[in-house]
Enzyme design. Structure first.
Site, PDB file in Angstrom:
ATOM      1  N   ALA A  48       0.877  -1.177  -0.066  1.00  0.00           N
ATOM      2  CA  ALA A  48      -0.055  -0.044  -0.082  1.00  0.00           C
ATOM      3  C   ALA A  48       0.900   1.294   0.007  1.00  0.00           C
ATOM      4  CB  ALA A  48      -0.828   0.032   1.514  1.00  0.00           C
ATOM      5  N   GLY A  81       0.096  -5.414   0.514  1.00  0.00           N
ATOM      6  CA  GLY A  81      -0.609  -5.492  -0.463  1.00  0.00           C
ATOM      7  C   GLY A  81      -0.184  -5.874  -1.870  1.00  0.00           C
ATOM      8  N   GLU A  91      -0.463  -9.643  -1.339  1.00  0.00           N
ATOM      9  CA  GLU A  91      -1.862 -10.005  -1.521  1.00  0.00           C
ATOM     10  C   GLU A  91      -2.173  -9.975  -2.842  1.00  0.00           C
ATOM     11  OE1 GLU A  91      -3.832  -8.880   2.507  1.00  0.00           O
ATOM     12  OE2 GLU A  91      -3.002  -7.312   1.466  1.00  0.00           O
ATOM     13  N   GLU A 128       2.262  -5.767   7.620  1.00  0.00           N
ATOM     14  CA  GLU A 128       1.362  -4.707   8.304  1.00  0.00           C
ATOM     15  C   GLU A 128       1.290  -4.778   9.675  1.00  0.00           C
ATOM     16  OE1 GLU A 128      -0.371  -5.974   4.190  1.00  0.00           O
ATOM     17  OE2 GLU A 128       0.789  -6.992   5.655  1.00  0.00           O
TER      18      GLU A 128
END
Length: 713
Positions: A61, A100, A103, A123
């Site tokens: 992110a 992310g 992911e 995270e």
């Protein structure tokens, strides 16, 4: 953004473009949605490869967007759409796939990784959890034990380990993009039903409850009050016990709670603070523009005690040649053996060859004549260090930097012993030097910007978090530590025990309370400093020294040979190993001490312990800012989180003051100053009063209030 291109053999190549790490900003997410839709709609495209430009897949992110209104498509539906695609989508992982980014890769049907790549879900280090399906997809690939480890620690793993855990499907020593394109062609016509991770069951061990109970105990112990690791365990339990869609909802709900929490704000503040201190600057925000570091290839370390050995290891592991000097034969022999052992153990952990050939040992100080930089690491004795600096000034070549590993002595005084004081800086390492990340780079009134830049750059090469600080007694960290430690002693005089004080501080989040920390480092260390300051009066118990309140408790223990862990007795007893156990003798000693001084023991609650220890430390931090010893609150907070065990999920002392409320800190300091008028440092700092009068602005706006009329930097 994401660039779309078609390559030969009906493969669409989608390249993420957002330097330096191709973070998933709103524009990038929109680009992925658009290009994936285009590829799926193109009848000439049989398969898709997603990669990142400049050899980096995706760093996750874009943290700069946190706290701002969301723009662009959400990440979760985007990843679900990729997973649901009827054409194979292959992730080509180079550099890193973090957060992310991983992911996103888990939403693809296949993952091809370059052998040097690293992946992870970090995270938790920002007070969050992987909320784009990471807690639900990862355990379906790796199994629960591995997923618990990776997600609750946030650690990065190598591509080889990722292959073992089934996170990636293949490795390549060459271009992951080329390998992924070739692989995408080979699977173009294969069924994707088994490749959609969300449709797989989560493999569970027979005793699921026992697994999660153990995992929860482990994270509660290691996180010391941090909520994100606990939420990660809860999300992974959902992956094991609920259908995928319900697990995703649980992940979303947990993330919503974490995202707005004070702990997440603190950890994200830490993330940016660490980067801010690397751009070292003057108080008020001005930077040393144009100051470039000198090239350093050959270094020297003077003194091979505990600190000198660790510093030697740091320099060698950074690829620098080191002349290691110890004038006495027996300590030199012991140092050689210890340094070799540390290098071998470190090399084994990193999977590289030990840098033994980079170190040359000598008993002659003249062996450092041609080095670029010297780190003096002899005992913390001003006369000895002064003598060494006088000798180095005559021996070293004209352009050599002279650095002192002092924890609090006057850098200007040592610089005055050199013919080139502009090339003298302090490099305060923390023990053990080859492990601890913090490095205080101390510069005095005559230190050149180039010298400071060189020391900061060297710290970075050694893997340290360097913080540039001004010259004063104790610099930033140890100066603030002094009132913190003194308050602990005063609390013992008034009725507390070492266990009650330490228990409160450890419950707050410190890995070690102040008395356990004192035993570990050695009670005699502070005793020697106090002797040098003329505060120690052998056999005396007077509680006023040099016109201020003083506790002789530490002196009295040292006079009895109780130095801490190394003698088996200190504030605690250590019968076997390093486990601290309450000492009945010490409790009797405190009772007798109070009786001799007419002190009536009272019950001291947890709140008073926290306020007196922490607010006195914080108040000294405000004085440091007011005097210009530190450039900003971030510098102080990085020093304390990396060097003194301040819990990162509480941001650092100055950030914590803002979270508690500056007006409350001021009010409580005023209360304790009235209660203990003989403790001068409880008098609230003028800067704190000005900040409160200005409406208690958030920490990032303090610079507008700080007036640097007495800058030491």
């Amino acid at each position: 953004m994401a660039q779309y291109s078609r390559v030969l053999d009906a493969v669409a190549l989608i390249t993420l473009q957002n330097p330096p790490v191709n973070a998933l900003s709103g524009r990038v997410r929109q680009g992925i949605v658009d290009t994936v839709q285009r590829a799926l709609a193109d009848p000439k495209v049989k398969s898709v490869v997603i990669c990142g430009q400049n050899g980096v897949f995706c760093g996750g992110a874009d943290i700069r967007e946190f706290g701002s209104p969301m723009t662009g498509p959400p990440l979760v539906p985007m990843i679900h759409a990729i997973e649901a695609a009827d054409k194979p989508v292959v992730a080509a992982i180079e550099g890193v796939a973090l957060g992310g980014g991983l992911e996103l890769a888990l939403g693809c049907h296949y993952r091809i990784a370059q052998a040097k790549a690293k992946v992870g879900l970090p995270e938790v280090t920002l007070g969050l959890l992987p909320a784009a399906g990471g807690t639900q997809r990862l355990p379906r690939l790796t199994g629960l034990p591995a997923a618990l480890d990776l997600i609750t620690t946030g650690r990065h793993i190598t591509a080889a380990e990722a292959l073992e855990l089934s996170i990636v499907d293949r490795l390549t020593d060459h271009s992951a993009v080329d390998a992924a394109v070739k692989f995408a062609v080979s699977v173009a016509d294969q069924s994707l039903d088994a490749r959609r991770i969300s449709s797989r069951p989560c493999p569970c061990p027979p005793d699921l409850d026992a697994l999660f109970e153990a995992a929860m105990r482990k994270v509660r112990h290691s996180s010391r009050g941090a909520t994100a690791p606990v939420a990660c365990v809860q999300a992974l339990r959902a992956a094991a016990t609920l259908p995928y869609s319900q697990g995703m909802q649980r992940e979303k709900d947990l993330m919503a709670t974490l995202f707005t929490s004070g702990q997440a704000r603190a950890l994200q503040y830490n993330f940016f603070a660490q980067r801010a201190v690397a751009r070292w600057r003057l108080p008020g925000g001005a930077r040393w523009d144009g100051s470039k570091p000198r090239p350093i290839s050959k270094t020297a370390v003077i003194g091979l005690g505990t600190m000198g050995r660790g510093i030697t290891v740091c320099l060698a592991q950074a690829g620098l040649s080191v002349v290691a000097v110890e004038v006495q034969e027996k300590p030199l022999k012991e140092a050689k053996q210890a340094i070799s052992g540390m290098l071998r153990r470190g090399a084994k952990r990193r999977g590289v060859a030990p840098a033994l050939d980079l170190i040359t040992y000598s008993q002659n100080l003249r062996a450092v004549a041609d080095v670029d930089l010297v780190v003096e690491a002899v005992f913390e004795d001003l006369d000895l260090k002064t003598q060494i600096f006088q000798q180095l000034s005559n021996i070293c070549k004209p352009g050599a930097l002279l650095c002192t590993n002092t924890s609090g002595l006057n850098v200007d005084l040592l610089a005055s012993q050199s013919r080139r004081p502009e090339l003298v800086v302090g490099m305060h390492f923390f023990a053990p030097a080859h492990v601890m990340k913090l490095l205080e780079v101390v510069y005095g009134s005559r230190s050149s910007p180039e010298a400071v830049a060189t020391a900061m750059d060297l710290g970075k090469k050694m893997g340290k978090v360097g913080v540039a600080v001004g010259n004063c007694r104790g610099f930033v960290g140890n100066r603030m530590l002094k009132p913190y430690m003194e308050q602990g002693l005063f609390l013992l005089e008034e009725g507390a025990t070492p266990e009650s004080v330490d228990g409160t501080l450890e419950e707050f989040g410190f890995a070690m309370g102040l008395f356990r920390m004192s035993d570990l480092s050695g009670i005699d260390v502070g005793w020697k400093v106090r002797k040098g300051d003329g505060l120690v009066q052998p056999g005396a118990e007077s509680r006023v020294r040099q016109g201020r309140r003083y506790s002789p408790l530490g002196d009295l223990l040292c006079e009895r040979g109780r130095f801490g862990q190394k003698t088996g007795r200190g504030w605690y007893q250590y019968d076997k190993g390093h486990e601290a156990r309450p000492d009945p003798w010490l409790h009797r000693f405190l009772e007798e001490y109070r009786a001799r001084h007419g002190l009536v023991a009272r019950r001291i609650d947890r709140q008073e312990v926290l306020e007196r220890c922490l607010y006195s430390l914080i108040n000294e931090g405000f004085r440091i800012l007011e005097e210009g010893i530190a450039a900003g609150p971030e510098d102080i907070d990085v020093v304390y989180t990396f060097g003194y065990g301040w819990p990162k999920h509480r941001g650092g002392p100055m950030f914590y003051a803002g979270m508690v409320g500056l007006a409350k800190v001021l009010e409580r300091l005023e209360h304790y100053q009235q209660t203990h008028p003989d403790v001068l440092y409880m008098q609230p700092c003028g800067l704190l009063r000005r900040l409160v009068a200005s409406g208690s602005p958030p920490v990032h706006k303090w610079r507008e209030i700080i007036k640097n009329t007495h800058s030491k930097i």
